[in-house]
Design an enzyme around this catalytic site. Structure first.
Site, mmCIF file in Angstrom:
data_model
loop_
_atom_site.group_PDB
_atom_site.id
_atom_site.type_symbol
_atom_site.label_atom_id
_atom_site.label_comp_id
_atom_site.label_asym_id
_atom_site.label_seq_id
_atom_site.Cartn_x
_atom_site.Cartn_y
_atom_site.Cartn_z
ATOM 1 N N GLU A 1 -8.241 -12.831 5.388
ATOM 2 C CA GLU A 1 -6.737 -12.404 6.209
ATOM 3 C C GLU A 1 -7.758 -12.303 7.495
ATOM 4 O OE1 GLU A 1 -4.863 -7.472 7.251
ATOM 5 O OE2 GLU A 1 -5.841 -8.081 5.713
ATOM 6 N N HIS B 1 0.557 -1.000 -0.361
ATOM 7 C CA HIS B 1 0.185 0.315 -0.315
ATOM 8 C C HIS B 1 0.758 1.111 0.250
ATOM 9 C CE1 HIS B 1 -3.544 -2.661 0.561
ATOM 10 N NE2 HIS B 1 -2.535 -3.448 1.171
ATOM 11 N N HIS C 1 -8.704 -8.522 -1.045
ATOM 12 C CA HIS C 1 -8.019 -8.609 -0.333
ATOM 13 C C HIS C 1 -8.928 -10.029 0.542
ATOM 14 C CE1 HIS C 1 -4.958 -5.280 -0.055
ATOM 15 N NE2 HIS C 1 -5.535 -5.399 1.075
#
Length: 322
Positions: A188, A10, A185
């Site tokens: 996670e 990021h 994503h």
């Protein structure tokens, strides 16, 4: 030093704390609560991490700051032997989702990246999950309007506990139609089910993190059979408490089961890590030697959202010295 390929970084999360503090001082912005006494970012747990991350972003208010940030991030990547990186870039932080403003930010970052001859950078436009599906459409439009040889992918970050992957299918379809390659994503915080959603409902070819797939043997087999690549960030997972320690991390089990894994740092200064440190710890805890490290970076090069000529160059650089 083995050359390295990083796929999950990021851009704002890679900002050195001193860089953000310097900008805050230049602009007279109060960032109380963002830094610890030793000058590092201060947070406990994922929710506070997101708040601190977004607070730090408040001093990044124009293309010039993002150009400086890009230079700072790439310089630190090169110190770790990184020859290629893909950075998540969010229009929400770069012009508020306005396509015209986004173009200016993107141009500034691209120009800054082009001045670093020893590393290649590509941008993955990223919507923010906890901003909601409607806001994600503006990010997807920005991505579609600037798709090309620098903006090559589309993805989603943010709070994985908000909504489902399928809620964002419209945005991913828009990006796919523009020729962008897809990641998101998952796995996670959302468990193995979120990884199923990612591959089933969004049709991604890569998954950011994805490590909780280990809890579902059928999913592990599916990922291995389909060649879906995981952008694994072990240090991030341990720092945020997804796993209690490095020995508990499933990266080696996933690799042994045939899943294509890569290694990245996510938001390195937040988690007090570097890509070199990640590989050192993988060597310490799982016995990764040069052969495995090179193999993982070849996997990353083959999974990179870049053109074939760039990929060929990366693969040549990853060949062992004769």
């Amino acid at each position: 030093m083995i050359p390295k390929v990083e796929l999950h970084l990021h851009i704002e999360g890679a900002a050195p704390p001193a860089f953000i503090r310097g900008l805050a001082q230049e602009k007279g912005v109060n960032l109380d609560g963002v830094f610890s006494e030793d000058g590092s970012y201060r947070f406990e747990g994922f929710t506070q991490f997101l708040r601190v991350y977004e607070a730090a972003c408040t001093v990044l208010t124009g293309p010039e700051e993002f150009a400086r940030l890009t230079t700072a991030v790439l310089e630190r990547s090169m110190e770790q032997g990184v020859i290629y990186t893909e950075a998540f870039l969010s229009p929400d932080f770069c012009g508020g989702g306005d396509v015209g403003a986004w173009r200016e930010y993107m141009h500034a970052m691209r120009e800054a990246a082009s001045r670093q001859p020893d590393i290649e950078m590509r941008g993955i436009v990223t919507c923010i999950r906890h901003f909601g599906p409607e806001q994600a459409k503006t990010a997807a439009l920005c991505a579609a309007e600037t798709a090309g040889d620098f903006i090559t992918g589309f993805g989603m970050g943010g709070d994985e506990t908000q909504g489902t992957q399928g809620d964002f299918a419209y945005s991913f379809d828009m990006a796919r139609e523009a020729g962008l390659r897809l990641t998101t994503h998952a796995g996670e915080w959302g468990g193995a089910e979120s990884v199923w959603q990612a591959v089933r409902d969004l049709g991604v070819e890569r998954v950011g993190h994805g490590v909780q797939a280990i809890d579902d043997p059928a999913l592990v087999d599916h990922l291995a059979e389909r060649g879906i690549v995981l952008e694994v960030c072990p240090g991030s997972n341990v720092a945020l408490g997804v796993y209690p320690d490095w020995r508990s991390h499933p990266i080696e089990k996933l690799r042994e089961r045939g899943v294509k894994v890569t290694v990245s740092t996510d938001d390195p200064p937040f988690f007090h890590t570097t890509l070199g440190a990640e590989y050192d710890l993988l060597g310490h805890h799982f016995g990764w030697e040069d052969e495995i490290i090179r193999e993982v970076n070849i996997t990353a090069a083959n999974a990179a959202f870049c053109d074939d000529a760039t990929r060929e160059t990366l693969l040549k650089k990853l060949e062992p010295a004769s």
